[in-house]
Design an enzyme around this catalytic site. Sequence first.
Site, mmCIF file in Angstrom:
data_model
loop_
_atom_site.group_PDB
_atom_site.id
_atom_site.type_symbol
_atom_site.label_atom_id
_atom_site.label_comp_id
_atom_site.label_asym_id
_atom_site.label_seq_id
_atom_site.Cartn_x
_atom_site.Cartn_y
_atom_site.Cartn_z
ATOM 1 N N ASP A 33 -1.205 0.182 16.907
ATOM 2 C CA ASP A 33 -0.094 1.141 17.122
ATOM 3 C C ASP A 33 0.223 1.196 18.613
ATOM 4 O OD1 ASP A 33 0.026 4.811 16.957
ATOM 5 O OD2 ASP A 33 1.612 3.299 17.297
ATOM 6 N N ASN A 35 2.947 2.433 20.175
ATOM 7 C CA ASN A 35 3.710 3.579 20.721
ATOM 8 C C ASN A 35 3.118 4.913 20.283
ATOM 9 O OD1 ASN A 35 4.315 3.384 18.039
ATOM 10 N ND2 ASN A 35 6.483 3.904 18.281
ATOM 11 N N ASP A 110 5.867 -12.000 4.017
ATOM 12 C CA ASP A 110 5.584 -11.564 2.649
ATOM 13 C C ASP A 110 6.922 -11.426 1.918
ATOM 14 O OD1 ASP A 110 2.726 -9.674 1.730
ATOM 15 O OD2 ASP A 110 4.279 -10.436 0.369
ATOM 16 N N ASP A 213 4.974 -12.477 -3.341
ATOM 17 C CA ASP A 213 4.331 -11.356 -4.036
ATOM 18 C C ASP A 213 4.571 -11.407 -5.551
ATOM 19 O OD1 ASP A 213 3.077 -8.634 -3.619
ATOM 20 O OD2 ASP A 213 4.881 -8.054 -4.704
ATOM 21 N N GLU A 267 1.425 -15.409 -5.010
ATOM 22 C CA GLU A 267 0.392 -14.514 -5.537
ATOM 23 C C GLU A 267 0.555 -14.525 -7.049
ATOM 24 O OE1 GLU A 267 0.866 -10.384 -5.603
ATOM 25 O OE2 GLU A 267 -1.257 -9.942 -5.349
ATOM 26 N N HIS A 341 -5.340 -7.071 1.537
ATOM 27 C CA HIS A 341 -4.985 -5.647 1.647
ATOM 28 C C HIS A 341 -5.112 -4.895 0.315
ATOM 29 C CE1 HIS A 341 -1.571 -7.663 0.010
ATOM 30 N NE2 HIS A 341 -1.051 -6.509 -0.333
ATOM 31 N N ASP A 342 -5.399 -5.660 -0.760
ATOM 32 C CA ASP A 342 -5.574 -5.027 -2.080
ATOM 33 C C ASP A 342 -7.040 -4.987 -2.499
ATOM 34 O OD1 ASP A 342 -2.662 -6.728 -3.446
ATOM 35 O OD2 ASP A 342 -2.815 -4.761 -2.496
#
Length: 566
Positions: A33, A35, A110, A213, A267, A341-342
């Site tokens: 992150d 900012n 993605d 995806d 995927e 991420h899953d």
Amino acid sequence: MVIKKYAYNEIMRHTMWYKEAIIYQIYPRSFCDSNNDGIGDIKGIISKLDYLQELGVNAVWLSPIYDSPQEDNGYDISDYKKVYPPFGTLEDMKILIAEMHKRGIKLIMDLVVNHTSSEHQWFKEALLDPSSPYRDYYIIKKGRKNGKKPPNNWSGFFGEGAWERIPNSEDYYLHLFAKGQPDLNWENPKVREEVKDILRFWLEMGVDGFRCDVITLISKKQDFKNRFPTIALTGKDAYVMGPRIHEFLHELYEDVYTNYDAMTVGETVMSSLEEAKMLVDPKRQELDMIFNFDITDTDNIMGVKYLYRKFKLQRMKKVYRKWQKGLDEINGWNSLFLENHDQRRLPGRFNTNEKDLREVSMKMIASSYFLLKGTPFIYQGQEIGMTNAHFEKLEDYKDVEIHNIMNLRKHHPLVKMIVKEKVAYEVSRDNARTPMQWDDTEYAGFSKVEPWIKVNPNKEYINVKQSLESNDSIFHYYQDLINIKKNHPVIKDGEVIELFKNDNKVYAYERKNKDESIVVITSFSDKPIKRKALEEFKDNELLLCNYQEINDIISLRPYEARIYKK
Ligand code: TEU
Ligand code: CA
């Protein structure tokens, strides 16, 4: 600027650069992150490209950065040609692409086109006006019993039904995922043209490929009939690997990919090896490789992650045996991954250890997959051994999936019986989405403010800073694996010969071609074990080991990994 059109037989599917790729997956919301608004962003990613270059990866799969209401953290897209403002701007993307390419790092976007967000303009128009041309962009069917019941009994992936009633009408729209993710109607040629337009937009911006995806869901059987109810998904045979999947994929290849040196990784939820052989056969010009989940399903029942099953190494070895050979006859290519991420974090999974043997077992399991035949993927934080979050309160979990499942548990005793709360927390996708741990400061160097999801408290001792400073960190071990892969062509195209085939604790294989042979030996046991057969390697060069030195050639210490050059 359209790059030269390749004839298929000219160089067999372009340069196939993906066969030398080592791909790092970034989940932008949780990476860095810049900012200090608590959410990761593109400028944050740019600030960490030198770190990725130091690790040695040469490609990045970037989870969605497009505009989105974030019901599914960006896998619900409301504008494919705009960046979700908290992540940044198209200008930031152009800089990211240029800065990556400067460092020899390719960018894979993605591509989420099985569904859009319900906030997408197309869907808003489709609901506003039944005679709108956008109505047929989606799958909208009349409900049964004057609209009181959905068109059929299909269920979706997030523990909900697959149909949502359109207010003030008898119609329903299909959503295999969250309510805010209406499925696109790929039967409509206009939808396919829209997808091609999106692909060209990003390819012209200079991206190098796409992770597609749930791409095997885009073709649905058009009878939309009821299907026999199943424990995981009802309707699976109607929308997984549907009737026109190969036609649609080939159309994208023919009309778009063939004009670019772009790679595609699909995927493919619930696809079999036989189906994969058709998807990745280079002659069929559909996809370059796929993510198959047989490996990450070795500790659950029938692919339902809430149905935990004790891991047995032989199950994993059987899957590798099947897929490492299974694509040879069609000259297909594999992806290799253990986290994304899953998926829950690796430490403590697949018989590995999350406590005192975390580091040595993470180096071992890294060795077990990384040098197989295929393109290896590393998910952000995997290279430093990040662990599950072990949050104890549901409110600390942010993912739509777990909230749906826990809601189902509350209202359905059967679900409450099948889905244990502890298991649900352990397998929650949030475990992979806690902020990347850069250092041991309050918010792990991810941000200066409280992030959108809690930081894992073990950032005190699991972080990039500590990993870079320690010579025998998991990070440096991944660097060594990457260097072995880069410096030994046999890892790309060598034969895969399984060793210790019947061994329940050791997974080992040889990569061999006419010039060299590399042997990988990994012990999945948390105890020391002896294997006389290791005597064979006593005179071979040891390229890498996750222990300091080898005292006794036939004894493997807990989670010991050895990589020999024969
Ligand atoms: O995942 C599809 C998918 O199958 C997973 O949602 C899987 O069913 C689930 O994670 C099991 O726990 C893709 C994306 O990777 C995922 O993040 C999205 O939520 C989903 O599609 C919808 O776009
Ligand atoms: Ca930010």
